[in-house]
Scaffold this motif. Structure first.
Motif, short mmCIF file in Angstrom:
data_model
loop_
_atom_site.label_atom_id
_atom_site.label_comp_id
_atom_site.label_asym_id
_atom_site.label_seq_id
_atom_site.Cartn_x
_atom_site.Cartn_y
_atom_site.Cartn_z
N PRO A 1 4.08 2.09 -10.01
CA PRO A 1 3.12 1.22 -10.72
C PRO A 1 3.36 -0.24 -10.39
N ASP A 2 2.28 -1.01 -10.44
CA ASP A 2 2.33 -2.44 -10.16
C ASP A 2 3.08 -2.71 -8.84
N PRO A 3 2.58 -2.17 -7.72
CA PRO A 3 3.32 -2.26 -6.45
C PRO A 3 3.50 -3.69 -5.95
N GLU A 4 2.56 -4.60 -6.28
CA GLU A 4 2.71 -5.99 -5.82
C GLU A 4 3.97 -6.62 -6.41
N ARG A 5 4.21 -6.38 -7.69
CA ARG A 5 5.40 -6.95 -8.32
C ARG A 5 6.66 -6.22 -7.89
N ARG A 6 6.58 -4.90 -7.77
CA ARG A 6 7.76 -4.14 -7.37
C ARG A 6 8.19 -4.46 -5.94
N ALA A 7 7.24 -4.84 -5.09
CA ALA A 7 7.58 -5.18 -3.72
C ALA A 7 8.47 -6.41 -3.65
N ALA B 1 0.83 -1.21 0.00
CA ALA B 1 0.00 0.00 0.00
C ALA B 1 0.87 1.26 0.00
N MET B 2 1.97 1.24 0.73
CA MET B 2 2.86 2.40 0.76
C MET B 2 3.49 2.61 -0.61
N LEU B 3 3.88 1.53 -1.29
CA LEU B 3 4.43 1.67 -2.63
C LEU B 3 3.39 2.26 -3.59
N ARG B 4 2.15 1.87 -3.39
CA ARG B 4 1.07 2.42 -4.23
C ARG B 4 0.87 3.91 -3.92
N ASN B 5 0.99 4.28 -2.66
CA ASN B 5 0.78 5.67 -2.27
C ASN B 5 1.84 6.61 -2.83
#
Length: 609
Positions: A431-437, A423-427
């Motif tokens: 883009p595509d925070p699930e994969r970037r995490a 959620a913080m990456l999305r904030n």
């Protein structure tokens, strides 16, 4: 990431498997003698022949692998664990711990390994039970020194400092941050020690000081075959070949594992961190306005012993209020970063806060105990460092690093922390925070890494965010995006932002107030618009002239360099480089004059400017 070294792994696996299964594959008795057929060549019953007592060579070779490899791996593993602990503790804690761990190993290094082993075995007697502790003593210093050297090289990296700012304790930093980064050199050292232990055990057994006959050992086999090498040269070949192949396979496997487990595209020699000093408060905190988040007064920071007079920061005072951005601007070497770290109780080793207070929520950050300060760092106080490439831990995924920051201060499960990290990456606009995490830092661009750092910093909703030149390594497009993101965070969450930079265009875009710093002193302070329109110190005016403009005259450089601590001019610190100085400027050290509402200047001629 590199692939598993299948060839070397397969070779080592086969050697270990053969040694483990030796009692269960129907081999001849390794100590059973058949003197009538001594020195017999290979046959269906004895594929590798028989030795000088008629014993089966293949059986003794595999049983000898159990002995030699068991002793070598046991000694290497024990010395690796103990030596790594000693090296990490000595390099990180320093002081008496360094003396008792690392320096004591230097005494052992004074003795040649073979002579030391010969001495101990001679005193205690031969045998496998004696060889293991002997080899542990021999190889313990090498592991200690490798781990210690790794700590010394890594402890100053910003991602280690970042863990300290997050409030992590010593044990967590040593095990989760430092140890993974020095695992490569330690793994290589393990392969060298294990291979060397096989050779040393074989050498001692060859001399009759290792494994006691008739137990099988590669060293005993080589020693016995030496006397019959003319009649049966193959008896010397088999143990030497087994020894050579085993050592080469072990070294190749450890090298491959080091590369495979290292997620960075290039192998690193990394590395460790030092203790922080804290000073008792010199005065009670002054009363501040209710919306003041950070109140720094009279902060002075010395390099080394304050009595030597090498002050990198001198009598610095400022306040940062909720929802406000204070920009600290100045040339490199002015003391901006050191001042900000010292203000939150993070003065690095070799630096000591000599005077002043730093108040937040009624507490002096400079006087808090380490445990109390860790509760604030990463929670109510956060920091973004200049280079996200070195601030993020290269051996952990970015989502895991954000989740770790959350779990350090919030009682949440690992799964919930991972969800918050996404959620913080999305904030922060990734883009595509699930994969970037799930990505490692080197798999992200510079702008994305900086956004990850911002996400980690704001994960726990801090009241104060310190940004130490967060846009220096970024291109102008990404720089603008990062500045817009910081402005939005300040606007939406009432965040107090202490922004450190040397870029005046960045200051003009983001800052509400500006403090101009030079040679460890604040020379001018005031609202951004007034500072840019009517500077009241020659250094501020010179900085403005040196900044590029879309339309106007070409930038003008400032002659000279920033003086080093301990070698300051007698009068104004900027006098040697100032084109407005007069005689009194070289003789009198000016104080910070209040020249208007919210304005101050450290110049004797501020009115005429």
């Amino acid at each position: 990431m590199r692939r598993l070294p299948w060839v070397s792994a397969g070779a080592v696996g086969l050697i270990i498997l053969a040694a483990v299964l030796a009692p269960h594959i129907g081999l001849a008795d390794p100590v059973g003698m058949d003197v009538a057929h001594r020195l017999a060549g290979p046959s269906p019953t004895h594929p590798l022949g028989q030795d000088e007592y008629g014993r089966d060579v293949l059986s003794r070779l595999l049983w000898g692998a159990r002995t030699s490899l068991g002793i070598a791996f046991a000694a290497a593993a024990i010395s690796c664990v103990i030596g790594t602990i000693l090296g990490v503790v000595g390099g990180y804690v320093r002081g008496i711990a360094e003396l008792l761990t690392v320096r004591s190993m230097d005494v052992v290094l004074c003795f040649p390994p073979l002579l030391l082993a010969l001495l101990v075995v001679t005193l205690l007697g031969p045998g496998a039970s004696t060889l293991v502790p002997v080899l542990v003593i021999v190889y313990l210093p090498s592991f200690t020194r490798v781990a210690y050297a790794g700590v010394l090289s890594v402890r100053g990296h910003e991602y280690v400092t970042a863990m300290k700012v997050l409030g992590a304790g010593r044990l967590r930093i040593m095990t989760r941050t430092i140890l993974p980064n020095i695992a490569g050199p330690i793994l290589v050292q393990f392969s060298l020690a294990a291979a060397s232990a096989v050779v040393l055990e074989s050498g001692l057994s060859f001399l009759g000081l290792g494994v006691v006959p008739p137990a099988p050992s590669w060293g005993l086999m080589i020693g016995a075959a030496r006397g019959t090498m003319v009649q049966a040269p193959l008896l010397l070949l088999w143990p030497c070949l087994a020894l050579t192949v085993t050592i080469l396979a072990m070294n190749a496997l450890c090298d491959g594992l080091r590369d495979m487990l290292d997620p960075h595209p290039a192998a690193r020699r990394v590395s460790w961190f030092s203790r922080f000093r804290r000073r008792a408060p010199t005065a009670p905190l002054a009363r501040v306005e209710p919306d003041t988040v950070l109140d720094v007064r009279g902060l002075s920071v010395a390099i080394g012993d304050p009595a030597e007079g090498r002050y990198a920061v001198r009598d610095v005072s400022f306040q940062v209020k909720a929802g406000e951005t204070l920009a600290i601007v100045g040339e490199s070497g002015s003391g901006k970063s050191l001042m900000s770290l010292s203000a939150i109780g993070m003065a690095p080793a070799g630096v000591e806060v000599a005077a002043g207070t730093s108040g937040m929520d009624g507490a002096d950050l400079l006087a808090l105990a380490p445990g109390e300060l860790r509760k604030l760092l990463g929670d109510r106080i956060a920091m973004i460092f200049q280079d996200p490439g070195s601030s993020l831990n290269p051996v952990h995924r970015v989502g895991a690093q954000i989740a770790e920051a959350i779990r350090a201060h919030r009682p949440v499960s690992a799964a919930e922390a991972r969800e918050r990290a996404v959620a913080m990456l999305r904030n922060v606009g990734i883009p595509d925070p699930e994969r970037r995490a799930r990505a490692y830092p080197h798999e992200l661009s510079g702008g994305m890494r900086q956004r990850v750092m911002i996400a980690m910093a704001i994960a726990n909703g801090p009241r104060l965010l310190i940004a130490d030149e967060p846009t220096t390594a970024l291109d102008v497009t990404i720089q603008a995006q990062v500045l817009d993101l910081l402005a939005a965070l300040k606007r939406d969450g009432g965040l107090a932002l202490l922004f450190i930079t040397h870029s005046l265009p960045v200051v003009a875009e983001i800052a509400d107030r500006v403090a101009v710093m030079y040679a460890g002193e604040i020379l001018e302070e005031g609202p951004t618009a007034e500072i840019f329109a009517k500077p009241r110190h020659p250094y501020t005016a010179a900085l403005l002239r040196s900044a590029p403009q879309d339309d106007g005259p070409a930038p003008e450089g400032i002659s000279g360099t920033v003086p080093v601590p301990g070698d300051l001019p007698a009068g104004c610190v900027f006098a040697p480089r100032c084109d407005k100085r007069i005689e009194i400027c070289d003789e009198t050290r000016p104080s910070l004059f209040r020249i208007g509402p919210g304005r101050s200047s450290r110049c004797l001629r501020w009115a005429s400017l």
